[in-house]
Design an enzyme around this catalytic site. Sequence first.
Site, PDB file in Angstrom:
ATOM      1  CG  ASN A  54      12.557   0.692   6.776  1.00 15.22           C
ATOM      2  OD1 ASN A  54      11.743   0.216   5.959  1.00 15.22           O
ATOM      3  ND2 ASN A  54      12.631   0.274   8.022  1.00 15.22           N
ATOM      4  CG  HIS A  65       9.742   0.469  12.230  1.00 16.04           C
ATOM      5  ND1 HIS A  65       9.815  -0.874  11.912  1.00 16.04           N
ATOM      6  CD2 HIS A  65       9.520   0.526  13.573  1.00 16.04           C
ATOM      7  CE1 HIS A  65       9.666  -1.588  13.018  1.00 16.04           C
ATOM      8  NE2 HIS A  65       9.481  -0.763  14.032  1.00 16.04           N
ATOM      9  CG  MET A 102       8.468  -8.297   5.516  1.00 14.25           C
ATOM     10  SD  MET A 102       8.324  -7.051   6.823  1.00 14.25           S
ATOM     11  CE  MET A 102       8.220  -8.130   8.240  1.00 14.25           C
ATOM     12  NE  ARG A 103      14.252 -12.135   1.692  1.00 17.91           N
ATOM     13  CZ  ARG A 103      14.520 -13.321   2.229  1.00 17.91           C
ATOM     14  NH1 ARG A 103      15.654 -13.521   2.859  1.00 17.91           N
ATOM     15  NH2 ARG A 103      13.697 -14.324   2.100  1.00 17.91           N
ATOM     16  CE  LYS A 113      21.125 -10.686   4.471  1.00 15.62           C
ATOM     17  NZ  LYS A 113      19.818 -10.119   4.834  1.00 15.62           N
ATOM     18  CB  SER A 134      -0.980  -0.002   1.169  1.00 12.67           C
ATOM     19  OG  SER A 134      -0.316   0.190   2.388  1.00 12.67           O
TER      20      SER A 134
HETATM   21  C1  GRF Z   1       4.087  -0.594   6.828  1.00 10.39           C
HETATM   22  O1  GRF Z   1       3.319  -0.460   7.986  1.00 10.39           O
HETATM   23  C2  GRF Z   1       5.515  -0.161   7.079  1.00 10.39           C
HETATM   24  O2  GRF Z   1       5.627   0.765   8.104  1.00 10.39           O
HETATM   25  C3  GRF Z   1       6.183  -1.458   7.488  1.00 10.39           C
HETATM   26  O3  GRF Z   1       5.551  -2.444   6.737  1.00 10.39           O
HETATM   27  C4  GRF Z   1       4.228  -2.035   6.405  1.00 10.39           C
HETATM   28  C5  GRF Z   1       4.088  -2.210   4.920  1.00 10.39           C
HETATM   29  O4  GRF Z   1       2.763  -2.025   4.495  1.00 10.39           O
HETATM   30  N1  GRF Z   1       7.604  -1.382   7.288  1.00 10.39           N
HETATM   31  P1  GRF Z   1       2.420  -2.015   2.952  1.00 10.39           P
HETATM   32  O5  GRF Z   1       2.960  -3.322   2.355  1.00 10.39           O
HETATM   33  O6  GRF Z   1       3.051  -0.815   2.337  1.00 10.39           O
HETATM   34  O7  GRF Z   1       0.922  -1.984   2.886  1.00 10.39           O
END
Ligand code: GRF
Length: 195
Positions: A107, A109, A90-91, A65, A13
């Site tokens: 990034n 978070h 997620m890495r 990696k 998203s």
């Molecule tokens: C977000 O909440 C971001 O802060 C975190 O992962 C989520 C990713 O959401 N790192 P999306 O895939 O962009 O919907």
Amino acid sequence: MKKLAVFASGSGSNFQAIQEAIDNQMLDAKIEILISDKPKCFAIERARNLSINVFSFYANKYTDKDSYEEEILNLLETLNIDLIVLAGYMRILGPTLLKGFKGKILNIHPSLLPAFKGKDAIGQAIDAKQNIIGVTIHYVTEELDSGMIIAQEKLDISHMKSKTEIEENIHKIEHQLYPNIIMKVLEGYYEKSTY
Ligand code: GRF
């Protein structure tokens, strides 16, 4: 025009919100490519609908990696990418990409870092009975969720009834904040920062 590579592993998203900000002329940039380690994730479907090129891979098909990051780095250099934007990737990045794009990786978070690093930050905050949580945008370094903080926005969740409601509100913040901060970074607004 500055060129972005967005990395995502899930729903995407934020990736879509960045593209929408570009379409609405809020962000003067182009997403050249979506990079994903989850070839079946929804972010890839979004990219196809938006006609954005995708490079997806299974990390376990590489020896380590370095070898898949080497391939990604070559691709990003060929495309003349200016900035890597992690959006739910997620890495943990390794030295190959970190050195290749030093100071040029962002990034987002879903916590007020340094609180609640790592996975399921919102769940961690709920478990810790927090009333105020938020979103952080930061530069990426070798240490997880620890690079220099660029922007934070708070969210009061004391009146919210479910994790889903909290996540929706966090996403609303993210979808506004990330494109704005990307624009500022591209304009050199944070140029003198040390990171
Ligand atoms: C977000 O909440 C971001 O802060 C975190 O992962 C989520 C990713 O959401 N790192 P999306 O895939 O962009 O919907």
